[in-house]
Scaffold this motif. Sequence first.
Motif, short mmCIF file in Angstrom:
data_model
loop_
_atom_site.label_atom_id
_atom_site.label_comp_id
_atom_site.label_asym_id
_atom_site.label_seq_id
_atom_site.Cartn_x
_atom_site.Cartn_y
_atom_site.Cartn_z
N ASN A 1 70.12 89.06 100.64
CA ASN A 1 68.67 89.27 100.69
C ASN A 1 68.28 89.61 102.12
O ASN A 1 68.44 88.79 103.03
CB ASN A 1 67.96 88.00 100.22
CG ASN A 1 66.44 88.18 100.16
OD1 ASN A 1 65.87 89.03 100.83
ND2 ASN A 1 65.80 87.36 99.34
N ILE A 2 67.76 90.83 102.35
CA ILE A 2 67.49 91.27 103.72
C ILE A 2 66.35 90.50 104.37
O ILE A 2 66.16 90.59 105.59
CB ILE A 2 67.18 92.78 103.76
CG1 ILE A 2 65.97 93.12 102.87
CG2 ILE A 2 68.39 93.59 103.36
CD1 ILE A 2 65.54 94.57 102.95
N TYR A 3 65.62 89.71 103.60
CA TYR A 3 64.53 88.91 104.15
C TYR A 3 64.90 87.44 104.34
O TYR A 3 64.13 86.67 104.92
CB TYR A 3 63.29 88.99 103.25
CG TYR A 3 62.75 90.40 103.10
CD1 TYR A 3 62.01 90.99 104.11
CD2 TYR A 3 62.99 91.13 101.94
CE1 TYR A 3 61.51 92.29 103.97
CE2 TYR A 3 62.51 92.43 101.80
CZ TYR A 3 61.77 93.00 102.82
OH TYR A 3 61.30 94.29 102.68
N SER B 1 73.24 98.25 103.38
CA SER B 1 72.48 99.46 103.05
C SER B 1 71.03 99.16 102.70
O SER B 1 70.26 100.07 102.42
CB SER B 1 73.15 100.17 101.86
OG SER B 1 74.49 100.50 102.16
N GLY B 2 70.65 97.88 102.69
CA GLY B 2 69.28 97.50 102.38
C GLY B 2 68.95 97.53 100.90
O GLY B 2 67.78 97.63 100.53
N GLY C 1 60.57 104.77 99.68
CA GLY C 1 61.45 105.32 98.66
C GLY C 1 62.53 104.34 98.24
O GLY C 1 62.84 104.22 97.05
N LEU C 2 63.08 103.62 99.21
CA LEU C 2 64.11 102.62 98.91
C LEU C 2 63.54 101.49 98.08
O LEU C 2 64.15 101.04 97.10
CB LEU C 2 64.70 102.08 100.22
CG LEU C 2 65.91 101.16 100.10
CD1 LEU C 2 67.09 101.89 99.49
CD2 LEU C 2 66.29 100.61 101.47
N PRO D 1 68.66 98.04 107.71
CA PRO D 1 68.47 98.21 106.26
C PRO D 1 67.36 99.18 105.87
O PRO D 1 67.38 99.71 104.77
CB PRO D 1 68.16 96.79 105.77
CG PRO D 1 67.73 96.03 106.97
CD PRO D 1 68.47 96.63 108.12
N MET D 2 66.41 99.45 106.78
CA MET D 2 65.34 100.39 106.45
C MET D 2 65.69 101.83 106.83
O MET D 2 64.98 102.77 106.47
CB MET D 2 64.03 99.98 107.13
CG MET D 2 63.42 98.70 106.58
SD MET D 2 63.00 98.81 104.81
CE MET D 2 64.37 97.91 104.07
#
Length: 546
Positions: A509-511, A384-385, A341-342, A277-278
Amino acid sequence: MRDAAASKGREPSENEIKLVIGASSAGTIFEWYDFFIYGTLAYILKDAFYDVDNETLGLLLVWSTFAVGFAFRPIGAVLFGFLGDKLGRKYTFLVTVTLMGIATAGVGLIPTVATIGIAAPIIVILLRVIQGLALGGEYGGAAIYVAEHAPPEKRGFYTSFIQASVAGGFVLSIAVVLACRFLIPEDDFVAWGWRVPFLLSIILLGISLWMRLKLSESPVFQAMKAEGQIAGNPFVESFTYPGNKKRIFVALFGVTGILTTIWYTAFFSGMSFLRGPMHVADLTVELILFVSGLIAMTFYVMIGKWSDTIGRKKPIMIGAVLTLLLLFPAFWGLGSLANPGLERAAAETPITVSGPQCTTDPFADLFDREQTDCGKVLETLTASGVPYTLEAGETLTLSAGGQAIAIDPAWFEDGTARREGIRAALGEYGFDFSKQQPGMGNILGIVAILLGLGMLSALTYGSVAALLSEMFPPRIRYSSMSIPYHIGAGYLGGFLPLIAGVIVASTGNIYSGLWYTWIVVAIGIVVLWWGVPDGPPRDFEDAPAT
C-alpha cells in the motif's frame, strides 16, 4: 560587535543582530544543503553507488545510507555540545560547517560502483558519518547563538530564521539541481553532472566561513565565562541538573518527534511519492518542490513571530492535531492530482494476485535470500504504484478486472524483464507508467497541498529554536538542547524515509508508510500536552521541573 560590551550585558545593536541572524542563517542553509543534496539526488545515486537491479531495494539502500548520517547526529550533538558549552558557540559551529563542506564535496569525488565496486558505497557511508557528526553540532550552535543575542520579546521571531534556513537548505539543493539540469544535458547529468552539486559545497563552505568569522562570541557565553560559570562536564550535567531529565524527555518526544516526522513527510516523502509511484517527470517534481519550499520558508518566520505573542506550545499543538486529521487526505489528494490515469485505471480494473507464500521481503536480494515468485510480483506492483488485492490460491495468478494475465517465467530471472513485462501487460488495461506531466490546474493543486503540509511543518517547527533555548539552563544549554533534538531528528525523522519505504514495500500500500508519521505525532501530542507549560514565552527558571 565588541566582546567587552557584550559581557557587561549591552544589548546588540540592530545592525549587529542582522549580522548574527544573516551569518547564522546562511551557514545553516549551506550546511543543510550539504546534507539534503544526497536525498534530493537519491534516484540517481542508487544506480551510481549500488549494483542492484531491484528498483525498490536500490532506493531502500540509498535511504539506508541517508539514515546513517542521521544515526551519527546524536554523537555529534554530544561531542560538539560539550565543546560549545566549554569553548564557546562561535568556534564550535565554525568547525561543524567545515567538516560538512569537506565531506559533501568528497561524495562528488567518489568513483561509481561500476569502477571500484563495493568500495563506493563504503566510502559514501563514511562520508555520511562525518556529515552526521557535523550536523549534530550545527543546529544547536546556530539556534542558541541567535537566541542568546535576541531580546526575549523577539526571540521566536529572530530564531525562526534558523528554522526557515533548514527548509532553505532543501530549497537550495533543488535550485542547484534545477540549474544543473538546464545547463547539462540529461544523459550527461545522470552520468557525471550529479557530481557538480556536491562539489559546489566547497564554494558554499568558503562563503559560510567568511560570514561566520565576522561574528563575536555569544554575550551569554561571554558573561558565563567572565563569572566562572562554565560547566565542568556539560554532558554529565545535562542529566544531573535538577529537572533536566524531564526536559530532555519532553524535548525529544513532545517537540522534536513531532516536528521532525512532519518535516520529512512533507518534503522528502512528498518528493519521493511524486517521483516514484506517481511517475511524475523528475524536472516537474523538482520545480514543484522548489516553488512550494520557497513559499513555505516564509511560514516559519510567521509562526516564530506569532509564538512571541501566544507562546511556543499552542502553534505546535495546533499543527500536530491538524496533521493527524489531514495527513492521509493530503497524500490521497496528491495521488489523484499527480497521476489521475493510474488512479482511474486501478478503480476501473482492479488488480488481483493469488498464490502461495504471497509476502514480500524488501531486503531479500541484499542478504541473498530467495524471494518467492509471488513476492517478486508484489514488489514490482508496489514500486509501480499499482494497488492490488491478495487472494488465497495454490498457483500464482495475476489478473486485471477478472481477466487473467499470462505470466512469463523470464520475469522471475531478471528484475528489469519483470518490471517491463508486468507494466506492458497492465498497459493493455489502461495503466500508464510513462513519465507524467500533470496539467497546470493539477500542478497548482499539488503545490497547494504541499504548501498545506509546509504550514503544518511551520506550525510545529517555527518556534522550536526559541522553545528549546528557553527550556534549558545557559551553562549546559548547547548540550541539553542538542542531545534530544538530534536523537529525535536523527532516529525518528532521519529514518523516516527508510522505515516508511519498508512499510510500503512490505504491505503493498503506497500510503501505508504514513502511519509511521501519524503514530509518532500522536505520541508526541500527549507528551507535549503534559510536559510543556501553557502561556506566554518565558526564560529558563532555576526551579526544578515538576
